[in-house]
Design a protein around this motif. Structure first.
Motif, mmCIF file in Angstrom:
data_model
loop_
_atom_site.group_PDB
_atom_site.id
_atom_site.type_symbol
_atom_site.label_atom_id
_atom_site.label_comp_id
_atom_site.label_asym_id
_atom_site.label_seq_id
_atom_site.Cartn_x
_atom_site.Cartn_y
_atom_site.Cartn_z
ATOM 1 N N SER A 182 0.849 -1.197 0.000
ATOM 2 C CA SER A 182 0.000 0.000 0.000
ATOM 3 C C SER A 182 0.882 1.243 0.000
ATOM 4 O O SER A 182 1.848 1.322 0.767
ATOM 5 C CB SER A 182 -0.882 0.016 1.252
ATOM 6 N N ARG A 201 -9.845 -0.300 1.942
ATOM 7 C CA ARG A 201 -9.216 0.338 0.774
ATOM 8 C C ARG A 201 -9.866 1.706 0.599
ATOM 9 O O ARG A 201 -11.082 1.808 0.396
ATOM 10 C CB ARG A 201 -9.406 -0.517 -0.479
ATOM 11 N N GLU A 233 -3.315 4.303 0.640
ATOM 12 C CA GLU A 233 -4.248 3.610 -0.265
ATOM 13 C C GLU A 233 -5.161 2.687 0.530
ATOM 14 O O GLU A 233 -6.369 2.649 0.316
ATOM 15 C CB GLU A 233 -3.467 2.778 -1.287
ATOM 16 N N PRO A 258 -6.387 8.712 -3.269
ATOM 17 C CA PRO A 258 -5.255 7.773 -3.242
ATOM 18 C C PRO A 258 -4.977 7.185 -4.637
ATOM 19 O O PRO A 258 -5.837 7.171 -5.485
ATOM 20 C CB PRO A 258 -5.731 6.675 -2.292
#
Ligand code: NDP
Length: 325
Positions: A2, A34, A97, A325
């Motif tokens: 991530s 997420r 993220e 993100p």
């Protein structure tokens, strides 16, 4: 893996570095979320710059995000992969993220609330909720003073307070911000450079003063804000955009009319799950029925977060800001 913002030291916007790191599976009581959108808040500046202490370094940053549950840890009930969620609070780490987070901090998003709206409105809107409905319960006929009236929290407070029947006085730094605040329910936007706001507030209230001041500017405005209150009025000091308020004697509160003073923090108001759910439900209601409209005036890629902080600190933003993100 991530992408996430990491700080190895406190300091200016440049200390926020985008790194890539493995995330792993959620532990007991946790989920992996997420993010689809991340909220930018002034509290992030306080943690980045050292006004508020970080528990340890290196550290992530960010308190607010919205997205989808990607994995559920042992012992978690009530949440499933694919659920649409948002949160405001907990450990720093929203600038990423994906992240692991205790399931107890999540709020389920109604279909009417998009990820971007949630990231723009959760932390600021829950703050507006407790300020107006809990810290001081605004009622029809009240007059309130809100500083930074064209900011993220400010625009929501103006609209919500107006809908509750209050007369809203707000301070801002530019004519453009004054017009924006006015278009969002601020009856009397005052521009700092155009006058002495305590004098203007006295004039606007027939000498009486306001019932409550919501002061997020802190050091620069604290004492002047006390001068805007009527006897037994409520001073709500809820931020330090200009610096931390200096020490003073409680005697001052008696001299200025037996004033009440509180220094509240959202996360104490949302600490009980039942309070969080009730506050979020009330927020989603005012968003859904149009009482409070949230405009996202700034969007930045996560990689450009340093510029987002520069703009927020330089007073160049209005309304809400999100990171993608
Ligand atoms: P804003 O969008 O309101 O941005 C901050 C605004 O503060 C600026 O746009 C500016 O408006 C004003 N300001 C005044 N003096 C300064 C200064 N010296 N430097 C920078 N800005 C200044 O941010 P948020 O909506 O994210 O947050 C608003 C405030 O509410 C913050 O102080 C934040 O810490 C506080 N807060 C507190 C919470 C709590 O529970 N205690 C929870 C959430 C927010 P202008 O140019 O018009 O003066």
């Amino acid at each position: 893996m991530s992408k996430t913002i990491q700080m190895t030291t406190i300091g200016g916007p440049e200390v926020m570095q985008l790194i890539e790191q493995p995330l792993g599976e959620p532990g007991p009581g946790e989920v992996r979320v997420r993010h689809h959108a991340i909220g930018l808040n002034f509290i992030d500046v306080y943690f980045r710059s050292g006004v508020y202490p970080l528990p340890s370094l290196p550290s992530g940053l960010g308190k607010e995000g919205a997205g989808v549950v990607e994995a559920v840890g042992p012992g978690v009930t009530g949440w499933q992969v694919g659920d649409r969620v948002a949160y405001a609070g907990g450990d720093n780490g929203a600038y990423s993220e994906s992240r692991l987070i205790p399931a107890a901090q999540l709020v389920r998003l109604p279909d009417s609330v998009s990820f971007e709206l949630a990231a723009a409105a959760m932390l600021k809107g829950l703050t507006a909720q407790y300020l107006l409905r809990r810290t001081y319960r605004v009622k029809p006929g009240d007059t309130i003073l809100i500083h930074a009236a064209a900011g993220g929290v400010g625009l929501m407070v103006c609209q919500w307070a107006k809908a509750l029947g209050a007369t809203v006085i707000g301070t801002v730094s530019t004519p453009e911000k004054a017009a924006l605040a006015q278009a969002h329910g601020c009856d009397h936007p005052l521009i700092h450079s155009a006058g002495h706001f305590p004098t203007q507030v006295r004039e606007l209230t027939g000498g009486q003063g306001v019932n409550v001041v919501y002061d997020s500017i802190g050091k620069d405005t604290f004492l002047d804000s006390l001068d805007c209150l009527r006897p037994l009025g409520m001073m709500v000091s809820f931020g330090n955009a200009s610096g931390v308020v200096e020490s003073f004697s409680p005697q001052l509160l008696s001299q200025k009319g037996s004033l009440f003073l509180t220094r509240p923090v959202l996360f104490h108001y949302t600490a009980q799950r039942s309070d969080l759910e009730q506050m979020a439900a009330e927020l989603f209601e005012v968003l859904a029925d149009g009482t409070v409209k949230v405009e996202i005036h700034q969007r930045y890629a996560l990689a450009d977060v340093a510029q987002a902080h520069r703009d927020l600190e330089a007073r160049r933003t209005t309304g809400s800001t999100i990171l993608i993100p």
